[in-house]
Motif scaffolding. Structure first.
Motif, mmCIF file in Angstrom:
data_model
loop_
_atom_site.group_PDB
_atom_site.id
_atom_site.type_symbol
_atom_site.label_atom_id
_atom_site.label_comp_id
_atom_site.label_asym_id
_atom_site.label_seq_id
_atom_site.Cartn_x
_atom_site.Cartn_y
_atom_site.Cartn_z
ATOM 1 N N ARG A 49 0.833 -1.212 0.000
ATOM 2 C CA ARG A 49 0.000 0.000 0.000
ATOM 3 C C ARG A 49 0.862 1.253 0.000
ATOM 4 O O ARG A 49 0.555 2.242 -0.686
ATOM 5 N N VAL A 50 1.946 1.220 0.767
ATOM 6 C CA VAL A 50 2.825 2.392 0.829
ATOM 7 C C VAL A 50 3.538 2.605 -0.504
ATOM 8 O O VAL A 50 3.543 3.719 -1.049
ATOM 9 N N VAL A 51 4.144 1.566 -1.036
ATOM 10 C CA VAL A 51 4.871 1.747 -2.301
ATOM 11 C C VAL A 51 3.903 1.904 -3.472
ATOM 12 O O VAL A 51 4.263 2.473 -4.510
ATOM 13 N N GLY A 52 2.657 1.416 -3.300
ATOM 14 C CA GLY A 52 1.657 1.636 -4.333
ATOM 15 C C GLY A 52 1.352 3.110 -4.504
ATOM 16 O O GLY A 52 1.224 3.622 -5.627
ATOM 17 N N VAL A 53 1.213 3.816 -3.384
ATOM 18 C CA VAL A 53 1.003 5.265 -3.445
ATOM 19 C C VAL A 53 2.208 5.936 -4.104
ATOM 20 O O VAL A 53 2.064 6.843 -4.935
ATOM 21 N N THR A 54 3.400 5.484 -3.740
ATOM 22 C CA THR A 54 4.612 6.045 -4.336
ATOM 23 C C THR A 54 4.650 5.778 -5.837
ATOM 24 O O THR A 54 5.024 6.651 -6.626
ATOM 25 N N ALA A 55 4.251 4.569 -6.214
ATOM 26 C CA ALA A 55 4.245 4.219 -7.634
ATOM 27 C C ALA A 55 3.237 5.056 -8.409
ATOM 28 O O ALA A 55 3.484 5.434 -9.565
ATOM 29 N N MET A 56 2.104 5.373 -7.803
ATOM 30 C CA MET A 56 1.129 6.238 -8.452
ATOM 31 C C MET A 56 1.709 7.631 -8.679
ATOM 32 O O MET A 56 1.416 8.303 -9.659
ATOM 33 N N SER A 57 2.554 8.072 -7.754
ATOM 34 C CA SER A 57 3.122 9.415 -7.844
ATOM 35 C C SER A 57 4.292 9.491 -8.816
ATOM 36 O O SER A 57 4.452 10.476 -9.536
ATOM 37 N N LEU A 58 5.129 8.442 -8.833
ATOM 38 C CA LEU A 58 6.388 8.503 -9.575
ATOM 39 C C LEU A 58 6.407 7.664 -10.844
ATOM 40 O O LEU A 58 7.276 7.854 -11.694
ATOM 41 N N ASN A 59 5.499 6.678 -10.938
ATOM 42 C CA ASN A 59 5.443 5.813 -12.118
ATOM 43 C C ASN A 59 6.799 5.159 -12.411
ATOM 44 O O ASN A 59 7.358 5.295 -13.511
ATOM 45 N N PRO A 60 7.355 4.420 -11.448
ATOM 46 C CA PRO A 60 8.655 3.785 -11.675
ATOM 47 C C PRO A 60 8.544 2.578 -12.599
ATOM 48 O O PRO A 60 7.470 1.986 -12.744
ATOM 49 N N ALA A 61 9.670 2.211 -13.195
ATOM 50 C CA ALA A 61 9.708 1.002 -14.012
ATOM 51 C C ALA A 61 9.791 -0.235 -13.142
ATOM 52 O O ALA A 61 9.263 -1.291 -13.492
ATOM 53 N N LYS A 62 10.444 -0.088 -11.980
ATOM 54 C CA LYS A 62 10.651 -1.254 -11.124
ATOM 55 C C LYS A 62 10.525 -0.875 -9.653
ATOM 56 O O LYS A 62 10.875 0.234 -9.256
ATOM 57 N N ILE A 63 10.020 -1.814 -8.888
ATOM 58 C CA ILE A 63 10.002 -1.722 -7.430
ATOM 59 C C ILE A 63 10.806 -2.909 -6.920
ATOM 60 O O ILE A 63 10.513 -4.057 -7.252
ATOM 61 N N VAL A 64 11.837 -2.625 -6.160
ATOM 62 C CA VAL A 64 12.736 -3.675 -5.673
ATOM 63 C C VAL A 64 12.587 -3.795 -4.159
ATOM 64 O O VAL A 64 12.680 -2.797 -3.442
ATOM 65 N N ILE A 65 12.341 -5.017 -3.697
ATOM 66 C CA ILE A 65 12.179 -5.288 -2.271
ATOM 67 C C ILE A 65 13.425 -6.009 -1.773
ATOM 68 O O ILE A 65 13.747 -7.110 -2.240
ATOM 69 N N GLY A 66 14.135 -5.390 -0.847
ATOM 70 C CA GLY A 66 15.370 -5.956 -0.329
ATOM 71 C C GLY A 66 15.227 -6.460 1.089
ATOM 72 O O GLY A 66 14.189 -6.320 1.725
ATOM 73 N N GLY A 67 16.304 -7.043 1.584
ATOM 74 C CA GLY A 67 16.320 -7.617 2.925
ATOM 75 C C GLY A 67 16.358 -9.132 2.850
ATOM 76 O O GLY A 67 15.760 -9.750 1.954
ATOM 77 N N GLU A 68 17.071 -9.741 3.776
ATOM 78 C CA GLU A 68 17.233 -11.193 3.762
ATOM 79 C C GLU A 68 15.903 -11.924 3.845
ATOM 80 O O GLU A 68 15.744 -13.035 3.342
ATOM 81 N N ILE A 69 14.909 -11.298 4.482
ATOM 82 C CA ILE A 69 13.619 -11.952 4.652
ATOM 83 C C ILE A 69 12.934 -12.221 3.310
ATOM 84 O O ILE A 69 12.127 -13.150 3.185
ATOM 85 N N THR A 70 13.254 -11.455 2.283
ATOM 86 C CA THR A 70 12.639 -11.699 0.975
ATOM 87 C C THR A 70 13.148 -12.990 0.347
ATOM 88 O O THR A 70 12.452 -13.621 -0.453
ATOM 89 N N ARG A 71 14.367 -13.382 0.692
ATOM 90 C CA ARG A 71 14.884 -14.676 0.225
ATOM 91 C C ARG A 71 14.235 -15.813 0.982
ATOM 92 O O ARG A 71 13.883 -16.850 0.412
ATOM 93 N N ILE A 72 14.039 -15.621 2.272
ATOM 94 C CA ILE A 72 13.439 -16.654 3.114
ATOM 95 C C ILE A 72 11.963 -16.837 2.795
ATOM 96 O O ILE A 72 11.447 -17.964 2.800
ATOM 97 N N ALA A 73 11.278 -15.747 2.525
ATOM 98 C CA ALA A 73 9.825 -15.777 2.331
ATOM 99 C C ALA A 73 9.460 -15.076 1.022
ATOM 100 O O ALA A 73 9.090 -13.893 1.024
ATOM 101 N N PRO A 74 9.542 -15.774 -0.107
ATOM 102 C CA PRO A 74 9.189 -15.169 -1.405
ATOM 103 C C PRO A 74 7.772 -14.627 -1.454
ATOM 104 O O PRO A 74 7.471 -13.771 -2.282
ATOM 105 N N VAL A 75 6.894 -15.109 -0.556
ATOM 106 C CA VAL A 75 5.514 -14.636 -0.546
ATOM 107 C C VAL A 75 5.446 -13.122 -0.312
ATOM 108 O O VAL A 75 4.484 -12.467 -0.721
#
Length: 421
Positions: A321-347
């Motif tokens: 929801r937070v990055v969705g608002v940002t994406a509406m404002s900036l229209n980025p090509a990519k949103i990248v989610i970092g942190g070790e937890i993203t490897r552990i939990a792809p969901v």
């Protein structure tokens, strides 16, 4: 206006970088051969190479006697010292410090991290960093006599001073700065220091690497890192955005639950209180699943524990929801989610992507790609190196850019080639 000594130092660093670049690209050469490439006078080149030899940046490998025609004294051939660490990137996270050191060709020589507790005083954090640097350099036989610069990432919001003010060595009370952090590294290594928010630097590393899309860079990217805290970085129009006060990308302190838990920043219900690793573990415990760390969380994910899956999806939806608002404002090509937890939990990445897709304005144009970060805990340190190198167009106009050399690109994938981990 810059002082005269400061101007001389800048000119000398520029000349040094030209000499180092020539040796990096051409291999061992005599001073005459170097001079023909870089266009410096004999006296200036002698002074520059003398400084580099004294500091250990370059070494004498042989003479040109075997190739020389006629009489005369054989000329020394100079080359880069493969054991000379030229650039150092450091990421002081909430619970660990990570260090990477690169040589003049931007190859990672050493890389490593060491943990500490979240409440560890900054003097001790710096001591941990120094001890690890000493250990890694001894193991890999890397020296720092020719260190050109040190990039340091620190956690938390990083307000920038006004343009006319010097960069501070302390930050907002309670926000992760230690008195004398700049001075400690300057005094220890006699090299210029650049300090910025560590998550913004991690976003820079991801953008330069192509945001998980190949290494050609990304013009418009939103980066979010879920770790001991939650932070972010913005690349807009091929520029790393810092904001008027240096607070751009502080997604972790956007309110998502007005009646929620108190955040370390003093507000209530910040995204960090919902989607940081400690917050996710705490929520699992509240729902009857006692997980002590990421290892236990990974085990629960592998077992497809329904409560854990529920907690992860709820946290990821808040991020979305937070990055969705940002994406509406900036229209980025990519949103990248970092942190070790993203490897552990792809969901997490999957749920963020689904939430962003729902939040975006209905359009026939494709929305931004939502991807897991290429780099994990080393991203901030690699980004600190990238900020030093200033080779990327993302850094045009970056504060104090004119005070730094401009070598070629750092490839973040080079971390994997480090001699130590």
């Amino acid at each position: 206006m810059s002082s005269q000594p400061g101007v001389h130092a800048l000119v000398r660093r520029t000349h040094e970088e030209r000499v180092l670049r020539a040796l990096r690209e051409g291999g061992a050469m005599s001073r005459g051969e170097i001079g023909a490439i870089v266009g410096l006078s004999r006296s200036t080149l002698s002074e520059i190479t003398g400084h580099l030899l004294q500091r250990g940046a370059i070494v004498v490998v042989d003479t040109d006697a075997g190739r020389r025609e006629g009489s005369g004294r054989p000329a020394e051939r100079l080359a880069l010292d493969p054991g000379s660490g030229q650039f150092m990137g450091i990421d002081f996270g909430h619970r660990r410090v990570h260090v990477v050191v690169a040589d003049a060709s931007h190859e990672i020589l050493i890389s490593g991290s060491t943990p500490y507790h979240d409440d560890t005083p900054w003097a001790e954090r710096i001591s941990h960093a120094f001890a690890m640097i000493d250990r890694l350099s001894a193991e890999a036989k890397v020296h720092f006599g020719a260190l050109q610069g040190i990039g340091i990432g620190v956690p938390g919001p990083f307000p920038r001073p006004p343009a006319a003010s010097p960069r501070p060595t302390t930050g907002p009370a309670g926000r992760g700065w230690a008195d004398g952090l700049n001075a400690a590294f300057t005094d220890r290594f006699a090299a210029p220091v650049l300090i910025d928010n560590n998550t913004r630097l991690a976003g820079l590393a991801e953008a330069i690497s192509g945001g998980n899309g190949g290494g050609n860079g990304v013009d418009d990217l939103v980066y979010v890192r879920l770790s001991d805290g939650v932070g972010g970085g913005l690349v807009v129009g091929s520029r790393l955005v810092t904001g008027s006060a240096g607070l751009a990308g502080e997604f972790g302190h956007v309110t998502v639950e007005p009646d929620g838990t108190e955040c370390r920043c003093g507000k209530f219900g910040c995204l960090e209180t919902v989607a940081s690793v400690p917050a996710i573990l705490r929520r699992c415990q509240e729902l009857g699943v006692p997980l002590a760390d990421l290892t236990e969380l990974e085990s629960a994910v592998r077992r497809s524990h329904p409560v854990v899956d529920q907690v992860l999806r709820a946290a990821a939806a808040a991020v979305g929801r937070v990055v969705g608002v940002t994406a509406m404002s900036l229209n980025p090509a990519k949103i990248v989610i970092g942190g070790e937890i993203t490897r552990i939990a792809p969901v997490i990445v999957q749920q963020v992507a689904a939430t962003v897709a729902y939040e975006l304005f209905p359009s026939s144009a494709p929305g931004p790609a939502v991807l897991a970060a290429q780099l994990s805990h080393e991203a901030g340190a690699v980004g600190a190196l990238a900020a030093l190198f200033h080779s990327s167009p993302l850094l045009v106009g970056y504060p104090e850019a004119d005070a730094w050399p401009t070598p070629r690109h750092l490839t973040p994938e080079g971390v994997a080639h480090g001699r130590s981990h």
